[in-house]
Design a protein around this motif. Structure first.
Motif, mmCIF file in Angstrom:
data_model
loop_
_atom_site.group_PDB
_atom_site.id
_atom_site.type_symbol
_atom_site.label_atom_id
_atom_site.label_comp_id
_atom_site.label_asym_id
_atom_site.label_seq_id
_atom_site.Cartn_x
_atom_site.Cartn_y
_atom_site.Cartn_z
ATOM 1 N N GLN A 1 0.817 -1.210 0.000
ATOM 2 C CA GLN A 1 0.000 0.000 0.000
ATOM 3 C C GLN A 1 0.856 1.268 0.000
ATOM 4 O O GLN A 1 0.341 2.357 0.214
ATOM 5 N N GLY A 2 2.139 1.145 -0.250
ATOM 6 C CA GLY A 2 3.040 2.279 -0.194
ATOM 7 C C GLY A 2 3.006 3.189 -1.400
ATOM 8 O O GLY A 2 3.710 4.185 -1.452
ATOM 9 N N ARG A 3 2.185 2.889 -2.392
ATOM 10 C CA ARG A 3 2.113 3.711 -3.605
ATOM 11 C C ARG A 3 1.349 5.007 -3.319
ATOM 12 O O ARG A 3 0.336 5.026 -2.633
ATOM 13 N N PHE A 4 1.857 6.097 -3.833
ATOM 14 C CA PHE A 4 1.248 7.421 -3.688
ATOM 15 C C PHE A 4 -0.140 7.424 -4.325
ATOM 16 O O PHE A 4 -0.307 7.004 -5.463
ATOM 17 N N GLN A 5 -1.139 7.926 -3.594
ATOM 18 C CA GLN A 5 -2.525 7.908 -4.065
ATOM 19 C C GLN A 5 -2.952 9.318 -4.449
ATOM 20 O O GLN A 5 -3.188 10.175 -3.598
ATOM 21 N N ARG A 6 -3.059 9.533 -5.741
ATOM 22 C CA ARG A 6 -3.340 10.849 -6.296
ATOM 23 C C ARG A 6 -4.686 11.419 -5.824
ATOM 24 O O ARG A 6 -4.774 12.586 -5.467
ATOM 25 N N GLU A 7 -5.726 10.619 -5.832
ATOM 26 C CA GLU A 7 -7.059 11.124 -5.457
ATOM 27 C C GLU A 7 -7.121 11.529 -3.986
ATOM 28 O O GLU A 7 -7.797 12.490 -3.634
ATOM 29 N N THR A 8 -6.430 10.807 -3.135
ATOM 30 C CA THR A 8 -6.382 11.172 -1.717
ATOM 31 C C THR A 8 -5.729 12.541 -1.548
ATOM 32 O O THR A 8 -6.217 13.384 -0.787
ATOM 33 N N VAL A 9 -4.662 12.786 -2.276
ATOM 34 C CA VAL A 9 -3.959 14.061 -2.190
ATOM 35 C C VAL A 9 -4.816 15.191 -2.755
ATOM 36 O O VAL A 9 -4.887 16.281 -2.183
ATOM 37 N N ARG A 10 -5.491 14.939 -3.853
ATOM 38 C CA ARG A 10 -6.394 15.965 -4.409
ATOM 39 C C ARG A 10 -7.466 16.350 -3.400
ATOM 40 O O ARG A 10 -7.772 17.534 -3.224
ATOM 41 N N THR A 11 -8.054 15.355 -2.744
ATOM 42 C CA THR A 11 -9.082 15.623 -1.743
ATOM 43 C C THR A 11 -8.523 16.436 -0.583
ATOM 44 O O THR A 11 -9.146 17.410 -0.144
ATOM 45 N N LEU A 12 -7.343 16.070 -0.085
ATOM 46 C CA LEU A 12 -6.710 16.818 1.006
ATOM 47 C C LEU A 12 -6.437 18.268 0.615
ATOM 48 O O LEU A 12 -6.720 19.199 1.386
ATOM 49 N N MET A 13 -5.891 18.476 -0.580
ATOM 50 C CA MET A 13 -5.573 19.835 -1.021
ATOM 51 C C MET A 13 -6.825 20.674 -1.202
ATOM 52 O O MET A 13 -6.884 21.828 -0.767
ATOM 53 N N LEU A 14 -7.861 20.090 -1.802
ATOM 54 C CA LEU A 14 -9.097 20.842 -2.031
ATOM 55 C C LEU A 14 -9.783 21.184 -0.719
ATOM 56 O O LEU A 14 -10.271 22.307 -0.537
ATOM 57 N N GLN A 15 -9.816 20.256 0.236
ATOM 58 C CA GLN A 15 -10.410 20.543 1.544
ATOM 59 C C GLN A 15 -9.657 21.661 2.260
ATOM 60 O O GLN A 15 -10.277 22.535 2.882
ATOM 61 N N THR A 16 -8.344 21.651 2.174
ATOM 62 C CA THR A 16 -7.544 22.699 2.805
ATOM 63 C C THR A 16 -7.819 24.053 2.169
ATOM 64 O O THR A 16 -8.036 25.047 2.869
ATOM 65 N N LEU A 17 -7.831 24.108 0.852
ATOM 66 C CA LEU A 17 -8.075 25.373 0.168
ATOM 67 C C LEU A 17 -9.483 25.893 0.430
ATOM 68 O O LEU A 17 -9.674 27.086 0.684
ATOM 69 N N GLU A 18 -10.483 25.006 0.400
ATOM 70 C CA GLU A 18 -11.854 25.438 0.671
ATOM 71 C C GLU A 18 -12.013 25.934 2.102
ATOM 72 O O GLU A 18 -12.679 26.931 2.352
ATOM 73 N N GLY A 19 -11.402 25.239 3.050
ATOM 74 C CA GLY A 19 -11.527 25.627 4.444
ATOM 75 C C GLY A 19 -10.844 26.935 4.776
ATOM 76 O O GLY A 19 -11.347 27.731 5.570
ATOM 77 N N LYS A 20 -9.695 27.196 4.174
ATOM 78 C CA LYS A 20 -8.912 28.386 4.506
ATOM 79 C C LYS A 20 -9.203 29.597 3.631
ATOM 80 O O LYS A 20 -8.951 30.728 4.041
ATOM 81 N N LEU A 21 -9.703 29.391 2.425
ATOM 82 C CA LEU A 21 -9.892 30.514 1.495
ATOM 83 C C LEU A 21 -11.348 30.880 1.244
ATOM 84 O O LEU A 21 -11.619 31.760 0.429
ATOM 85 N N LYS A 22 -12.267 30.251 1.952
ATOM 86 C CA LYS A 22 -13.686 30.455 1.675
ATOM 87 C C LYS A 22 -14.095 31.922 1.778
ATOM 88 O O LYS A 22 -14.758 32.448 0.895
ATOM 89 N N ASP A 23 -13.702 32.613 2.835
ATOM 90 C CA ASP A 23 -14.121 34.001 3.055
ATOM 91 C C ASP A 23 -12.973 34.998 2.930
ATOM 92 O O ASP A 23 -13.068 36.121 3.408
ATOM 93 N N VAL A 24 -11.887 34.613 2.279
ATOM 94 C CA VAL A 24 -10.714 35.472 2.183
ATOM 95 C C VAL A 24 -10.843 36.384 0.961
ATOM 96 O O VAL A 24 -11.190 35.945 -0.120
#
Length: 166
Positions: free
Chosen positions: A60-83
């Motif tokens: 299971q050590g292979r990098f998972q692209r969709e997991t990273v996309r989800t993490l990045m999008l959640q971070t951007l939505e949470g921090k930039l929503k009202d900026v």
């Protein structure tokens, strides 16, 4: 009457990290101003390291692209929503978001991957923008993930590049 301010420059931040190497394989080093001798800058290591000869991630050590996309999008939505876009604060915001995205990706514990996270924040004035990258790597194990976020005054493009350390 105040003159219209010139168009603001977008902020760009890149963070490089070494992810997942075991502690026994890491060597501490420091940057010197040249006043120290060569001997004091060389780490004292009494252990002997052997090659692992692993050319691909195991299990299971292979990098998972969709997991990273989800993490990045959640971070951007949470921090930039009202900026609102402000060129004086977007540089620091970009650095903070890049470090937070890097931290969240490192929590997934993909061993032997070197990570590069890049975040581009700019003012949204209905202009067109195109972000592209080129990499020379092993297509079997190296990969990248990219997401885009927009609100009423700004846009952000986050990219994560994962390069397997053989």
């Amino acid at each position: 009457m105040a003159a219209k301010s010139p168009r603001r420059k977008p902020a760009l931040t890149t963070t490089f990290e070494d992810s997942g190497m075991s502690n026994s394989r890491k060597l501490n080093s420091s940057i010197s101003d040249g006043s120290e001798s060569q001997r004091s800058r060389t780490p004292n290591c009494s252990c002997q390291l052997e090659n692992t000869y692993r050319l691909q991630p195991e299990g299971q050590g292979r990098f998972q692209r969709e997991t990273v996309r989800t993490l990045m999008l959640q971070t951007l939505e949470g921090k930039l929503k009202d900026v609102e876009y402000d060129s004086s604060t977007c540089g620091d915001l970009s650095t903070t978001l890049t470090n937070e995205i890097m931290f969240q990706i490192k929590q997934c514990h993909w061993e032997r991957y070197k990570l590069v996270v890049q975040l581009f924040v700019g003012q949204d004035e209905k202009q067109g923008i195109q972000v592209a990258s080129r990499c020379v790597w092993n297509a079997d194990v190296d990969t990248s993930a990219c997401v885009t976020y927009k609100n009423s005054s700004l846009f952000a493009v986050a990219s994560c590049y994962a390069v397997y350390f053989e």
